[in-house]
Enzyme design. Sequence first.
Site, PDB file in Angstrom:
ATOM      1  N   GLU A 201       0.836  -1.213   0.000  1.00 10.84           N
ATOM      2  CA  GLU A 201       0.000   0.000   0.000  1.00 10.84           C
ATOM      3  C   GLU A 201       0.872   1.264   0.000  1.00 10.84           C
ATOM      4  OE1 GLU A 201      -3.673   0.127   2.060  1.00 10.84           O
ATOM      5  OE2 GLU A 201      -3.949  -2.038   1.979  1.00 10.84           O
ATOM      6  N   GLY A 202       1.884   1.247  -0.836  1.00 13.79           N
ATOM      7  CA  GLY A 202       2.792   2.393  -0.963  1.00 13.79           C
ATOM      8  C   GLY A 202       4.016   2.194  -0.087  1.00 13.79           C
TER       9      GLY A 202
END
Lengths: 323, 398, 249
Positions: B381-382
Amino acid sequence: MSVIVFVENWDGKFKKLSFELISYARQIADKSGSRVIALSIGTVEDDELHKLGNYGADKILKVEDERLNSLINKAYASVITQAAEKESSDTVLFSHNATGKALAPRVAVRLKAGAVTGVTEIPSSLDPFEVKKKVFTNKAFANVRVRSVKNVLTLFQNSVEIKETENNAEIEAFDAEIRDQDFKTRVLEVNKITGKVLLTDAEIVVSGGRGMKGPEKWQPLEDLAAELGAAIACSRPVSDEGWRPHEEHVGQTGKIIAPNLYFALGISGAIQHLGGVSSSKYIVAVNTDKDAPIFEAADYGIVGDVHKILPELTGEIKKMKDA
Amino acid sequence: MTSAIIFPIFVSFINLYTMNFEFSEEHKMIRQAARDYAQRELLKDVLERDAKAEIPWDHIKNLTELGFFGMMVSPEWGGGGMDTISYVLAMEELSKVDSATAVILSVHNSLVCWGVEKYGTPEQKEKFLRPMGSGEKIGAFLLSEPEAGSDATHQRTVAEDKGDYYLLNGTKNWISNANSGQIYIVIAQTHPEKGHHGINAFIVDKDTPGITLAPHEDKMGMRSSDTHSVMFSEAKVPRENRIGEDGFGFKFAMKALEGGRIGIAAQALGIAAGAMERAVQYSKERKAFGKYLSHHQAIAFKLADMGLKVENARNLILKSAWHKDNGLSYGTLSAMAKLYAADMAMEVTTEAVQILGGYGYVKEYHVERLMREAKLTQIYEGTSEIQKIIISREMLRD
Amino acid sequence: MKILVCISNVPDTTTKIRFTDDDTRFDTASVQWIINPWDELALTRALELKEGSGGSIEKVTVVNVGPKESEPTIRKALAIGADDAVRIDAEPLDAHVVAGELAGHIRNNPYDIVLCGIDSSDYNGSLVGGMLAELLDLPSVSSVSKLNIENDEITINREIDGGSEILSTETPFVAIVQKGIALEPRIPSMRGIMMARKKPLNVVEAAGAEPLTEFVRFELPPPKAACKMVDEENIRELVALLHNEAKVL
């Protein structure tokens, strides 16, 4: 004035805790200059009843009525109250076991007596009446003052020494009024465990935890218990997992026990567990983890695998006994 | 009597100063419920599940019954209607024990449910959000690709506009909940010439013909969270399953990730806090050189640093959650929260292993697993690097 | 049929026990409060019975005797699934007060089954259930490890020293329950937690029951001597210690 003691019988026999109760009552009575009355409900031979005199009972009231063959709280409480009133008892004493816990509160209400449960010492004072009891599941004690004239106590087992005296107690049949409306509960079936030492009155308890590694691995523990004549117990995770029946669970929310010797085998010793066993006179711990908290509570410890140690331990005890 | 006079004045002060660090009774109950479930149930078999990389089906079912799946979805759509603070508290407690199970929850709640609830049409909500709100169906978010992990602007998966439907072709990688999930949100390129303005997001049923799953990835950590590659080959998706206007997909994904980061940050927090609790416990029980580890300053100071970092992360995460709940912008805050929490989780779990020494390095003591799990929070998620881009971009904005 | 579950608000079982004011009061600073574990099991069983009753058990109510501070614990019981709650606004000074207040309430609001935990993990009274039954002149069964209702017939398993008994009883009655009554306490669901505030929590005035006992002073047990470690290769030494030193073998 008198101290009245409810003495429970098991198939017509008394147990050590009955004699402990009488000994305790004797000490209060000696302080206050009153008499010790033992009250027995159910069928008990006079020979057995006379034993109570040897521990300090002055008089033994016996109530025999077949309706009282099983414990019906309301009916029992009524009989005990009548006896206490008849004997002008200031103190009514029970054991701090299942029966005592069932009856003491009812009798206390009937007599308008302040109730103190789980007492561990002789009252420090009789006027005002002050006595020490366990609180916070063995983690502390409280000194409790009773404001009423009468008091009802339950005695924690193994709290006082049993003293034998020469007392020739008279036995008196007590004709209590027993009312049919007190029998709204009925015992349909009794399942007694026979041939096993009971956890609550065992001198020695052998207890297994998760470190036993599985329900099929209990045999060595059972062998040790058999050799010692000990009762078997377990920790909460073990009963939660269904490895052992919940009746064997000792700890904060299970049974609270106080044997002379407690073996904690593969039990790490969570605070909730210790709450249930820390009143044991001696604790022996066996655990692979030398940092397990059980060693903080134990008197003797071995770091190692229970399955390696158990058979050896049983063998050594046998050798010692044979010697 | 005095209190009766003072009380109204006291109340007005409270109204003047709305800043409040106190949890509500409900927050505390939710935290306790998550803690009870984690300690009582997840802990029992977490080591075994990690070793075997098994999907926690039973736990998914139980957590669904308890209402953790869909907890933030409005009751109108069968959800729990809870705020993001509650969600953070639940994620922390579950992740202390089993962050692999927690991530299933995180993807479902903060990416998929949130995305459909926020941007979906009433029909899409009825069809897809309702079963997800109750937890009956689980969501997965399909963004990453073999050649586009962090860089979501270059989607190779194509969604060809065929009028009534779109035709999906391509491969998605490292997809959490690819197996446990039934409802996919798929990000794909419709108009390559428009760059990321040509990207769309679709709600896709996993059973759509043309979708196949590669085997479960054999991961370093979070092993029982089901991660797969998902292949699309001529998969037909009805037009009405597109989220938002044509070309909204990239913005949609970025918005969803803003909130998703709060979940992952809370997960990292839980991993760190779980490892720290174990380190504290251990240092109070274990002796070295004749005294408890906790009495050695070298260890006590390590614990102090861990405590500080965990508390810092918690505050940052709760602040971003509070912003989200109060309708304030939270994208940068949540990037900070995730960056900080993930990096500190790596540090704290590493230190926890160090404190436990040899015990820390064996699986039975959990901290080595927590350390493996912490690593992923810096990646998915990043990545931490992406978070820095987001944060600095906002700071340098003219 | 209506079931009442009596609950106490007690410190979490892992609480470090400390006393204050010259050891006359339990130190409640930073204590986390919970539903007394046995009461929580009783509540769990009550809810199971209601759910399995096909509607014949219409309501499960929880009651607590305590100050306003115990309301979070009461609401936890509502979150777990109780239908409504009553708080009798009195300091639970001793079992006589608690049972007296409960009896006062129940006389005006009868229930078919009253459940109490066998003990409370704070002051370990094991008294309230029995006293309550006596005050209400109801039958009571103590040490209850199973409770079933089938076609309005109630069967109870009671643990006795050395076994168990199966009993039947008429209603209304008081069951004083112990471990085994329910497998483990329920974790409240998210929905339950959100509903808790919407359920009725009726605060009723105390009837003024008087305590008959008071805590004068608390004390902690003396610290235990260090554990004697025995080498695992030397089991014989342990047996000798138990025999000669401890004299328990």
